[in-house]
Every structure is written in C-alpha cells, then in structure tokens.
Design a protein around this motif. Sequence first.
Motif, PDB file in Angstrom:
ATOM      1  N   ALA A 287       0.834  -1.200   0.000  1.00 15.11           N
ATOM      2  CA  ALA A 287       0.000   0.000   0.000  1.00 15.11           C
ATOM      3  C   ALA A 287       0.872   1.255   0.000  1.00 15.11           C
ATOM      4  N   VAL A 288       1.990   1.189   0.723  1.00 17.38           N
ATOM      5  CA  VAL A 288       2.922   2.329   0.712  1.00 17.38           C
ATOM      6  C   VAL A 288       3.503   2.513  -0.694  1.00 17.38           C
ATOM      7  N   VAL A 289       3.832   1.378  -1.315  1.00 16.11           N
ATOM      8  CA  VAL A 289       4.366   1.431  -2.687  1.00 16.11           C
ATOM      9  C   VAL A 289       3.392   2.142  -3.612  1.00 16.11           C
ATOM     10  N   GLY A 290       2.116   1.854  -3.428  1.00 16.94           N
ATOM     11  CA  GLY A 290       1.097   2.488  -4.269  1.00 16.94           C
ATOM     12  C   GLY A 290       0.873   3.944  -3.921  1.00 16.94           C
ATOM     13  N   LEU A 311      -1.313  13.850   2.163  1.00 22.97           N
ATOM     14  CA  LEU A 311      -2.745  13.547   2.088  1.00 22.97           C
ATOM     15  C   LEU A 311      -3.065  12.726   0.850  1.00 22.97           C
ATOM     16  N   LEU A 312      -2.506  13.160  -0.276  1.00 25.34           N
ATOM     17  CA  LEU A 312      -2.731  12.409  -1.511  1.00 25.34           C
ATOM     18  C   LEU A 312      -2.202  10.989  -1.387  1.00 25.34           C
ATOM     19  N   GLY A 313      -1.017  10.896  -0.807  1.00 23.41           N
ATOM     20  CA  GLY A 313      -0.448   9.571  -0.560  1.00 23.41           C
ATOM     21  C   GLY A 313      -1.356   8.757   0.335  1.00 23.41           C
ATOM     22  N   GLY A 314      -1.915   9.434   1.339  1.00 21.45           N
ATOM     23  CA  GLY A 314      -2.819   8.756   2.266  1.00 21.45           C
ATOM     24  C   GLY A 314      -4.056   8.228   1.570  1.00 21.45           C
ATOM     25  N   ILE A 315      -4.578   9.014   0.643  1.00 16.92           N
ATOM     26  CA  ILE A 315      -5.776   8.572  -0.090  1.00 16.92           C
ATOM     27  C   ILE A 315      -5.446   7.324  -0.907  1.00 16.92           C
ATOM     28  N   LEU A 316      -4.311   7.359  -1.613  1.00 14.36           N
ATOM     29  CA  LEU A 316      -3.921   6.178  -2.385  1.00 14.36           C
ATOM     30  C   LEU A 316      -3.642   4.987  -1.478  1.00 14.36           C
ATOM     31  N   TYR A 317      -3.021   5.263  -0.338  1.00  9.25           N
ATOM     32  CA  TYR A 317      -2.715   4.191   0.621  1.00  9.25           C
ATOM     33  C   TYR A 317      -3.993   3.509   1.080  1.00  9.25           C
ATOM     34  N   SER A 318      -4.972   4.298   1.449  1.00 12.76           N
ATOM     35  CA  SER A 318      -6.236   3.725   1.920  1.00 12.76           C
ATOM     36  C   SER A 318      -6.965   2.994   0.807  1.00 12.76           C
ATOM     37  N   ALA A 355     -10.302  -3.808   4.978  1.00 13.55           N
ATOM     38  CA  ALA A 355     -10.878  -3.223   3.757  1.00 13.55           C
ATOM     39  C   ALA A 355     -11.944  -2.197   4.132  1.00 13.55           C
ATOM     40  N   LEU A 356     -12.824  -2.574   5.069  1.00 15.19           N
ATOM     41  CA  LEU A 356     -13.900  -1.660   5.471  1.00 15.19           C
ATOM     42  C   LEU A 356     -13.328  -0.420   6.149  1.00 15.19           C
ATOM     43  N   ARG A 357     -12.364  -0.669   7.014  1.00 14.56           N
ATOM     44  CA  ARG A 357     -11.752   0.430   7.756  1.00 14.56           C
ATOM     45  C   ARG A 357     -11.206   1.495   6.825  1.00 14.56           C
ATOM     46  N   HIS A 358     -10.539   1.015   5.786  1.00 16.84           N
ATOM     47  CA  HIS A 358      -9.913   1.980   4.891  1.00 16.84           C
ATOM     48  C   HIS A 358     -10.899   2.625   3.934  1.00 16.84           C
ATOM     49  N   CYS A 359     -12.020   1.942   3.662  1.00 19.57           N
ATOM     50  CA  CYS A 359     -13.073   2.613   2.879  1.00 19.57           C
ATOM     51  C   CYS A 359     -13.576   3.813   3.669  1.00 19.57           C
ATOM     52  N   LEU A 360     -13.776   3.605   4.973  1.00 21.56           N
ATOM     53  CA  LEU A 360     -14.252   4.704   5.813  1.00 21.56           C
ATOM     54  C   LEU A 360     -13.188   5.787   5.948  1.00 21.56           C
ATOM     55  N   ALA A 361     -11.940   5.356   5.983  1.00 27.51           N
ATOM     56  CA  ALA A 361     -10.845   6.331   6.092  1.00 27.51           C
ATOM     57  C   ALA A 361     -10.826   7.276   4.903  1.00 27.51           C
ATOM     58  N   ILE A 363     -13.311   8.570   3.505  1.00 22.56           N
ATOM     59  CA  ILE A 363     -14.239   9.673   3.769  1.00 22.56           C
ATOM     60  C   ILE A 363     -13.523  10.729   4.610  1.00 22.56           C
ATOM     61  N   GLY A 364     -12.830  10.242   5.636  1.00 22.31           N
ATOM     62  CA  GLY A 364     -12.102  11.155   6.510  1.00 22.31           C
ATOM     63  C   GLY A 364     -11.039  11.946   5.772  1.00 22.31           C
ATOM     64  N   LEU A 365     -10.311  11.246   4.912  1.00 24.95           N
ATOM     65  CA  LEU A 365      -9.228  11.908   4.184  1.00 24.95           C
ATOM     66  C   LEU A 365      -9.781  12.932   3.203  1.00 24.95           C
ATOM     67  N   SER A 366     -10.908  12.595   2.582  1.00 25.49           N
ATOM     68  CA  SER A 366     -11.507  13.552   1.649  1.00 25.49           C
ATOM     69  C   SER A 366     -11.938  14.811   2.389  1.00 25.49           C
ATOM     70  N   THR A 367     -12.386  14.633   3.621  1.00 28.32           N
ATOM     71  CA  THR A 367     -12.793  15.795   4.416  1.00 28.32           C
ATOM     72  C   THR A 367     -11.588  16.627   4.822  1.00 28.32           C
ATOM     73  N   ALA A 368     -10.457  15.988   4.989  1.00 27.92           N
ATOM     74  CA  ALA A 368      -9.253  16.712   5.406  1.00 27.92           C
ATOM     75  C   ALA A 368      -8.690  17.573   4.292  1.00 27.92           C
ATOM     76  N   ALA A 369      -9.079  17.256   3.046  1.00 26.07           N
ATOM     77  CA  ALA A 369      -8.485  17.978   1.908  1.00 26.07           C
ATOM     78  C   ALA A 369      -8.702  19.496   1.968  1.00 26.07           C
ATOM     79  N   PRO A 370      -9.947  19.953   2.200  1.00 22.99           N
ATOM     80  CA  PRO A 370     -10.102  21.408   2.270  1.00 22.99           C
ATOM     81  C   PRO A 370      -9.460  22.011   3.508  1.00 22.99           C
ATOM     82  N   LEU A 371      -9.334  21.210   4.559  1.00 30.38           N
ATOM     83  CA  LEU A 371      -8.705  21.725   5.771  1.00 30.38           C
ATOM     84  C   LEU A 371      -7.236  22.025   5.546  1.00 30.38           C
ATOM     85  N   LEU A 372      -6.643  21.291   4.605  1.00 27.50           N
ATOM     86  CA  LEU A 372      -5.242  21.516   4.286  1.00 27.50           C
ATOM     87  C   LEU A 372      -5.091  22.447   3.093  1.00 27.50           C
TER      88      LEU A 372
END
Lengths: 453, 189
Positions: A287-290, A311-318, A355-361, A363-372
């Motif tokens: 996942a880190v590689v991706g 953040l972008l890396g985090g989205i791909l990671y999840s 898999a489920l955990r990261h699907c939910l993540a 959502i969180g990461l997408s919300t963080a995008a405008p905050l950053l």
Amino acid sequence: MSAARRCSPPRAMAGLLFWHLKSTGVRQTPCQFVHLCHVAHDRLITFQYFNFLKRMYVTRCNRDLSQRAKPKADSVASPVRELQQLDQEKKVIHQIRPVPPVYQPLSEPLRRNELREKKPAAGAEELVPAVRAEPREDRQWKEMKLRLEELPGILARLSKIKLTALVVSTASAGFAMAPVPFDLTCFLLASLGTGLASCAANSINQFFEVPFDSNMNRTKNRPLVRGQLSPLLAVCFAASCGVPGITLLTLAVNPLTGALGAFNIFLYTCCYTPLKRISIANTWVGAVVGAIPPVMGWTAATGSLDAGALLLGGILYSWQFPHFNALSWGLREDYSRGGYCMMSVTHPGLCRRVALRHCLALIGLSTAAPLLDITTWTFPLISLPLNLYISYLGFRFYRDADRSSSRKLFFCSLWHLPLLLLVMFTCKKSFLEKEDKDLLPEGHGRATEMRLP
Amino acid sequence: MAATRVLRGGCYCHRRLLSSASSGRPTVERGERQESPGLGFSPPAHSRNDWIGPPDKHSNLRPVIFYVPPEESALERRLREARQEAQACDQHFWARHNRAFSQEKEEFIFSRLKAKGLEMRDETGQKATLNAEEMADFYKDFLSKNFRKHMQYNRDWYKRNFTITFLMGQVALVRALRWLRWKKRSVGG
C-alpha cells in the motif's frame, strides 16, 4: 457500452472487404482475405468484429476483466444483402483454403467461447490475456528465440504496462494537485521518469517470481514464465529503464523525487516481493508502494514534501486495501497453493475489517483535503456519495464475505479512484485564490510573504 | 533419506540429483541435443536454440530442451548444467507440492462431506464441492503447514536464479568480446 462502440469498425471492415472482393475477383480473394486478416490483426482489430457479421458478438464488460458471448437477437439483421453474401463467401473461402498455421479465424471464436467459460476473473493488472491464438499455441513447443517484432509486446507485458500507466496517472494527479503554476516540461519529465521507474520495478518483480507465477492462473502467461525472454534480458531491461528513469527524476526534476522513485523501486522489489511469501505485512508495504507515486508527482511540482503530498499519498494508501483485499478474496486457492501469505488466506476476518476500515478512512481523508487548503469544500461534498458507496460495498464484503461481494467491491474500486482524483482536481483550490486570501486582510504596513511562482 | 527430505524441504533435490548423476545418467555429447525422455518432443535437427514446451500438468512449469552447441565452452556448459539442475529441482518440488495439495484437498472435502452426511457424488453423479468459505479452513491450514518448506524453497530459488542470471551475463559478455575481437580482426585484416 461496448456494443455501440464496436458498431462502426465492423461495418467499415465489412465495407472494405466487400470492396476488395468486388475489385479483385473471387479467384484472388483467398490471398486478399488473408492479407486483410493480417491487416486487421496488425491494427489490433480482433476477430470479434468478424464475429459481429455472424450475428454473435462478444461483449467486454469491464474491459479488463471478463468477456461473455451472447447470441445476438435476430432483430438487427444485416442491413445490406451484400454482407450476407460476404458471410457465405467467407465460409466458402475457409472451406477451400488450407488452414494457415497462425491464423484460424473460424474456429477461434468457438474455442475462445469455451475458454471464456473456464476463465476465472483476472486481476486488474493483467488484461484477459490476448486470447487470439493462445490456447492452441500454448500446447505447442516453441523455439526460444527472441523475435524482434514480438519484443515490444513482450516488454510491455514484462513491465506490466497497464499498471505502469495507472501509476503514472496517479503521479500526474499528484502533480496536478500541487498548488503551483503548471509547468508542462516538468510534468512530462516527471511522468516519464515515474513510468520508467515503474517499468523497472515491475520487471524485477516478474524476474523474482517465475515459478510462482507459473502456478497461478492470473499470472501464468507472463513472458518469463513462457520463456519468451531470458532472465538476463529482463534484468537488463529493468536496469535500462530504472537507471535513466531515476537519473531523469533526480537531475531534470529534483533530487527529492528521484530519491522517492529509487526508494519505491527498492520497496517494491526488495521488500514487498519477498515479503509476499513470508508475512501478511506485505499488503501494508504494498500500500505504501502504491501511495508514493502521487507524492512523487507533488514533490516534482513543488520540490517539497508538504501536507498535501502526504494527504494524496494517504488517499492512495487507503484505497489499496479495499482494492487488493477484495481481489485477493477470489484467489485464495492459488495463494494457498503458491505459498503466498495473504490476509485473505490466513486472517480472513482481518482482511475484511481492514478493507472496510480503509473505505471509511477515505471519507475522513476527503474531508481533510479542504482543511489543508488543497481543495475547496465542494470536494468532500461531491466525493461523499462515491466514498459512501464504496464504504457500503466494503460493509457488504465485511458482512457477507463471499465471492460476489468481493467482486463488487473490487470492480467499484477500479472506477472509484479515477473518479475521486478527477473530482479532486476539479475542486482544486486555485493557488491564486489562496494568495489573494493571504494578501487581503494584510495592511499596507506589514511585509507580506510573496509566493513566487 | 526420507527424514532428511522432510526436514530440509527443497535441499533434498540436490541429493536426489547427485544420486541420479552417480547412477550413470548419460552425459550429453557436444553437438547433440539432450535426451528428452517422456517429453514426447524432439526439436528439429537444424535448430540451434533451446525449445520450451507446454506447462507440465503436475508442476505447471514449462520444460526446456537445451541445445548443446558443438563449440560449447566450459562456462557455457556450467550455465547449461545450472539451468538443467534448476529445472529438475523446480519440477520436482512443484510436482510434489501440487500433488500433495490436490490430494489433501480431496481428503478435506471427503471428510467435510462425511461430517455433513453427504456423499462425494450426489444423485446426478456430479462431484460434490464445498463452497469457498468452507474451503478457506483448508487453504489456511495448508499454507501454514507448508510454510517452512516454502521458506527453504524460496531461498534456494533466489540463489539459483541469481547464479543462473549471473552466468548468463558472463556468457553474454564473453560472446560479445569474442565477436568484437573477430570484428576487429576481420576489419583490420
């Protein structure tokens, strides 16, 4: 989707055929027809188009994954009588003509239909292999001589060109999202460098996994497995892609991007590949590689590792987790027999939870995008339905734990990511906007930090 | 011998080859192609390349018939023999492994069906199968049972792969130098 798109080429081909037959006369037709077949073959128009004439067409739903044959409804009869005539003549031609060793148009579709029934769903990274003449050729002995005309195809498969294209597009997304003016040269160089690095990494991965690939349905048609290429050539190819790729990134883009590229190659070939057979931790490493390519794209544009890159890396990671875990659910038998340590085999509950955990993540990461300050608030709003849908499928997979829910999740992940990145790009916060916002409240007296483009 | 085989996973294939070599397997003459017993194929006489065949039904690996050139050097011979040995080792390992897998899978299905009170074949004569979730226990079990064997095999495979590739590199280099020397001589002379 596929039927409509395939409408024009068969008609064009049929028209061409008809014109040819008319102008050259029947006696010469067999050779011309073979010639046409070869031309069609060269232009990568497969025999599916000729099938169309026979009122049975093959649809490719989800191009990468499956094919199914469906006898076409009689209502769409051949509009032109000549086409039917063509059909007859073609059949006649095939009866008279001796069967050429390489190309057997008529019998192929039937064989291909049979093959399709047995074929398991292939992974995203490998297109359903070119089924054209494969089954027959697969049973024959072949001379291990490298033919130059086959080399581009072989190298494309060795470097997993489609996966490389996906990797390059995620890197481009990272570049595009960076809050700096767009520099086309830098963009192209970064994309090229990333592509070369990815080719190198994929080639080494295949070099390391020959006997394991032979034993898995998904990977048994790779070039090294089939002996189309020697291991030495594979390594040389990897070196000739990797060295220029990393050099390009380091010298022409910036050293940080080059370092990330080199690190990613190392991570993929020397950590992920061997780890696949040792521990389930390989999925996290993978996942880190991706996740690194979009970070590379961002650093190529800005020259620094910002929160946005992470953040972008985090989205791909999840995203990797629902994608890979769902894929691996259907491959448990092959993984078990091949000796691969995957969560789906050893810890199935964990596989689905992660898999489920990261699907939910997501959502969180997408919300963080405008905050950053990377995107506007429109992004979490528009991406919410997408992320909720994939989370729903992730939940179904978690609860049902069966093949159909895993496949649904996997297919969804294939379109979810490009769409998410596209939406992200359209909601990108213009950096000019940001500068105005910074400047506005400032008084005249205060020195303001100007962000140089 | 059997005990060593169990304990040392992939290593046993070396002993086996040594024992078969000492039992008088014919050495390959220069200029001749290697014997291919049971492969059911002989490459054409004029061909100067190796030939690769369809996947073996047990090991899924593709057998290679190696070409022995009349002017084979010592280095080339070492390479060829390394490749032959690797092929034999891999073939042996995977054939055995896959056979064990199918066998244990059958036994597992049989025992599970018996526990459920079902027969191996239902009324229509079709073979009864378990669904993927029931098979998952077997897959997990099989993987963990064979973990050490795989570790040993992985180590051997990586070592062999590097050795063979390195030898290929050496052979290619020697051939390239030879060709350059010949070119220089033919241009100069």
